[in-house]
Design a protein around this motif. Structure first.
Motif, PDB file in Angstrom:
ATOM      1  N   TYR A   1      14.486  -2.904   8.613  1.00 47.27           N
ATOM      2  CA  TYR A   1      13.116  -2.380   8.640  1.00 47.27           C
ATOM      3  C   TYR A   1      12.294  -3.083   9.717  1.00 47.27           C
ATOM      4  O   TYR A   1      11.592  -2.444  10.503  1.00 47.27           O
ATOM      5  CB  TYR A   1      12.492  -2.597   7.260  1.00 47.27           C
ATOM      6  CG  TYR A   1      11.006  -2.303   7.197  1.00 47.27           C
ATOM      7  CD1 TYR A   1      10.549  -1.005   7.024  1.00 47.27           C
ATOM      8  CD2 TYR A   1      10.069  -3.336   7.310  1.00 47.27           C
ATOM      9  CE1 TYR A   1       9.186  -0.743   6.962  1.00 47.27           C
ATOM     10  CE2 TYR A   1       8.713  -3.076   7.256  1.00 47.27           C
ATOM     11  CZ  TYR A   1       8.273  -1.782   7.083  1.00 47.27           C
ATOM     12  OH  TYR A   1       6.927  -1.524   7.039  1.00 47.27           O
TER      13      TYR A   1
ATOM     14  N   GLU B   1       0.857  -1.183   0.000  1.00 46.76           N
ATOM     15  CA  GLU B   1       0.000   0.000   0.000  1.00 46.76           C
ATOM     16  C   GLU B   1       0.899   1.240   0.000  1.00 46.76           C
ATOM     17  O   GLU B   1       2.098   1.149   0.244  1.00 46.76           O
ATOM     18  CB  GLU B   1      -0.900   0.007   1.253  1.00 46.76           C
ATOM     19  CG  GLU B   1      -1.788  -1.211   1.408  1.00 46.76           C
ATOM     20  CD  GLU B   1      -2.756  -1.405   0.259  1.00 46.76           C
ATOM     21  OE1 GLU B   1      -3.191  -0.395  -0.338  1.00 46.76           O
ATOM     22  OE2 GLU B   1      -3.073  -2.566  -0.053  1.00 46.76           O
ATOM     23  N   GLU B   2       0.276   2.367  -0.203  1.00 49.67           N
ATOM     24  CA  GLU B   2       1.063   3.601  -0.249  1.00 49.67           C
ATOM     25  C   GLU B   2       1.779   3.892   1.064  1.00 49.67           C
ATOM     26  O   GLU B   2       2.837   4.501   1.094  1.00 49.67           O
ATOM     27  CB  GLU B   2       0.174   4.787  -0.640  1.00 49.67           C
ATOM     28  CG  GLU B   2       0.115   4.963  -2.146  1.00 49.67           C
ATOM     29  CD  GLU B   2      -0.753   6.121  -2.556  1.00 49.67           C
ATOM     30  OE1 GLU B   2      -0.894   7.057  -1.769  1.00 49.67           O
ATOM     31  OE2 GLU B   2      -1.308   6.054  -3.675  1.00 49.67           O
ATOM     32  N   ASP B   3       1.180   3.446   2.191  1.00 49.59           N
ATOM     33  CA  ASP B   3       1.795   3.703   3.489  1.00 49.59           C
ATOM     34  C   ASP B   3       2.822   2.620   3.860  1.00 49.59           C
ATOM     35  O   ASP B   3       3.324   2.588   4.981  1.00 49.59           O
ATOM     36  CB  ASP B   3       0.724   3.813   4.589  1.00 49.59           C
ATOM     37  CG  ASP B   3      -0.050   2.506   4.763  1.00 49.59           C
ATOM     38  OD1 ASP B   3       0.227   1.530   4.022  1.00 49.59           O
ATOM     39  OD2 ASP B   3      -0.934   2.459   5.631  1.00 49.59           O
ATOM     40  N   GLY B   4       3.125   1.737   2.928  1.00 49.94           N
ATOM     41  CA  GLY B   4       4.141   0.718   3.177  1.00 49.94           C
ATOM     42  C   GLY B   4       3.575  -0.558   3.794  1.00 49.94           C
ATOM     43  O   GLY B   4       4.297  -1.519   4.009  1.00 49.94           O
ATOM     44  N   SER B   5       2.283  -0.562   4.113  1.00 44.89           N
ATOM     45  CA  SER B   5       1.690  -1.759   4.700  1.00 44.89           C
ATOM     46  C   SER B   5       1.388  -2.777   3.596  1.00 44.89           C
ATOM     47  O   SER B   5       1.431  -2.466   2.406  1.00 44.89           O
ATOM     48  CB  SER B   5       0.422  -1.406   5.468  1.00 44.89           C
ATOM     49  OG  SER B   5      -0.560  -0.950   4.574  1.00 44.89           O
ATOM     50  N   TRP B   6       1.093  -3.999   4.031  1.00 43.79           N
ATOM     51  CA  TRP B   6       0.804  -5.034   3.042  1.00 43.79           C
ATOM     52  C   TRP B   6      -0.219  -5.994   3.624  1.00 43.79           C
ATOM     53  O   TRP B   6      -0.520  -5.935   4.817  1.00 43.79           O
ATOM     54  CB  TRP B   6       2.077  -5.779   2.658  1.00 43.79           C
ATOM     55  CG  TRP B   6       2.634  -6.605   3.756  1.00 43.79           C
ATOM     56  CD1 TRP B   6       2.301  -7.882   4.066  1.00 43.79           C
ATOM     57  CD2 TRP B   6       3.609  -6.203   4.723  1.00 43.79           C
ATOM     58  NE1 TRP B   6       3.017  -8.306   5.157  1.00 43.79           N
ATOM     59  CE2 TRP B   6       3.811  -7.308   5.581  1.00 43.79           C
ATOM     60  CE3 TRP B   6       4.319  -5.035   4.954  1.00 43.79           C
ATOM     61  CZ2 TRP B   6       4.707  -7.264   6.647  1.00 43.79           C
ATOM     62  CZ3 TRP B   6       5.214  -5.000   6.009  1.00 43.79           C
ATOM     63  CH2 TRP B   6       5.395  -6.097   6.835  1.00 43.79           C
TER      64      TRP B   6
END
Lengths: 166, 272
Positions: free
Chosen positions: B154, A115-120
């Motif tokens: 990360y 996702e754009e916020d780096g989540s998946w």
């Protein structure tokens, strides 16, 4: 003296399909996208592999299994296996077949998209439900996480996404 | 071909600076991973045991890779560099060598989890800032290695940040322990961004950003978390009494080296 067959890169790749992840025996190092390059000079073969995680204790076993597998080819003499970290291994190197073989083992493959916020998000490895929760981002090995499926009530594992975007 | 030639010439000129920086990075991760591994079986819950072990394993992998880069520079065998160098040749920061608390692992470990959380969080943020800078290093092998480390880091950063926030938003006892730990960790943080006596060369050859720049980036990276917890970022001490980068260490390092190299020293030529 028998005339030896010349080394074929295709045959080497084919035999590398038999070199499995020591902890996930449904998945080969080809499936995982760990094989960066195979070259030969005369009857000597060199394989360049990319480690998934730098601290992975399975690397030495994979190296040995790779050498043993290629040596089964009668036309091959010396075999050299080198691990390099450039280019870096990323989870999008796992092939479509790798995704299927991971699922067969009960491990959800890493997501293809962030996702754009780096989540998946990943779906349950068993029933495919999207109704899952993350139990522990760190799993039994460095490359895996532990999740719980609220639909089929199974605990399952997922390969961590590893990306230069992270 | 010209690229390769340049690489070799450059490496010859600034080899001392590269070697020093690589030892700092390698020894930091080596000791950090070792202290982390001492929590095995002692972490607060089973999930944490699994997570801590993974993080220690990754970090040991990072150390091994830096030692390998030193081996490629002709400094010595990677395993020997990790295990056989005496304390006064080590370049790790003081905070990475500190014991986890009172007691001994095999007897009555009375370890301080708050300390481990704060040490790990602050160290991991510092490592992130350095690794991001190393991705642009003038020394290509370390720049390539940094890309790999950054991806694994990360997850470490996410993990420790979660613990840090949760414990500081928890009970009064937890907050007190965490604040004590912050004081302890910061007391030792004065050499974290130091390059020791190779500072000038390391900065001149642009192997990594300057000490000052790294400090600024570290503060900027944790400020939002501190702000959300209504805390001020503690100041990084100037001119520390012991600078690990110059081989100045505490007795905690002697003890750590004795334990972690014990098996290796029994038979250095054995294959593990």
């Amino acid at each position: 003296m028998a005339i030896s067959e010349s080394v074929s890169i295709d045959r080497v790749y084919k035999i590398l399909m038999n070199v499995k992840d020591p902890e996930i025996d449904s998945v080969s190092i080809i499936d995982l996208g760990m094989v960066e390059e195979v070259t030969h000079s005369g009857n000597s073969v060199k394989v360049v592999l990319l480690p998934t995680f730098l601290g992975c204790p399975a690397l030495e076993i994979i190296k040995k299994n790779t050498i043993d597998a290629i040596k089964q080819l009668p036309e091959v003499g010396d075999v050299e296996v080198e691990f390099v970290f450039h280019p870096p291994w990323t989870s999008d190197r796992i092939t479509e077949e790798g995704h299927a073989n991971l699922r067969a083992f009960g491990i959800a493959p890493p997501p293809r998209h962030f996702e754009e916020d780096g989540s998946w998000h990943v779906d349950c490895a068993y029933c495919g439900s999207t109704y899952v929760t993350m139990e522990n981002i760190f799993g039994p090995t460095a490359c895996r996480s532990i999740l719980y499926c609220k639909s089929c009530k199974n605990v399952f594992e997922a390969m961590k996404p590893v990306s230069t975007l992270l | 071909m010209s690229n390769i030639d340049n690489g070799v010439t450059e490496a010859a000129e600034n080899k001392e600076a590269i070697t020093s920086l690589l030892f700092q990075l390698a020894d930091d991760d080596f000791l950090y991973a070792y202290r982390g591994s001492e929590w095995l079986g002692l972490a607060p819950h089973i999930e944490e045991d699994v997570a801590s072990s993974s993080i220690s394993q990754d970090s040991m992998g990072h150390a091994a890779m830096y030692y390998k880069l030193l081996e490629e520079l002709g400094v010595g065998n990677a395993d020997d560099l990790a295990h056989l160098r005496p304390a006064h040749e080590r370049k790790n920061s003081i905070v990475t060598e500190r014991v986890n608390g009172e007691g001994y692992y095999m007897e009555t470990p009375n370890y301080d989890w708050a300390y481990q959380v704060v040490r790990s969080y602050f160290y991991t943020q510092a490592k992130k800032v350095k690794v991001e800078s190393l991705c642009k290093s003038s020394y290509r092998p370390v720049a390539e290695a940094a890309v790999k480390v950054k991806m694994e880091l990360y997850y470490h950063r996410l993990h420790w940040e979660t613990w840090f926030k949760q414990l500081l938003s928890s009970t009064d006892v937890a907050k007190k322990k965490m604040n004590n730990a912050i004081t302890l960790v910061m007391n030792d943080f004065g050499d974290m961004f130091s390059f020791g006596n190779q500072r000038q060369a390391i900065e001149k050859y642009k192997l990594i950003d300057s000490e000052e720049k790294l400090k600024e980036n570290w503060i900027a990276s944790i400020e939002p978390v501190f702000a959300a917890l209504r805390l001020d970022v503690p100041p990084i001490p100037e001119n520390p009494a012991n600078n690990g980068r110059n081989g100045e260490h505490t007795v905690d390092l002697d003890e750590a080296l004795l334990t972690l190299s014990e098996v290796y020293k029994v038979d250095p030529v054995a294959s593990w």
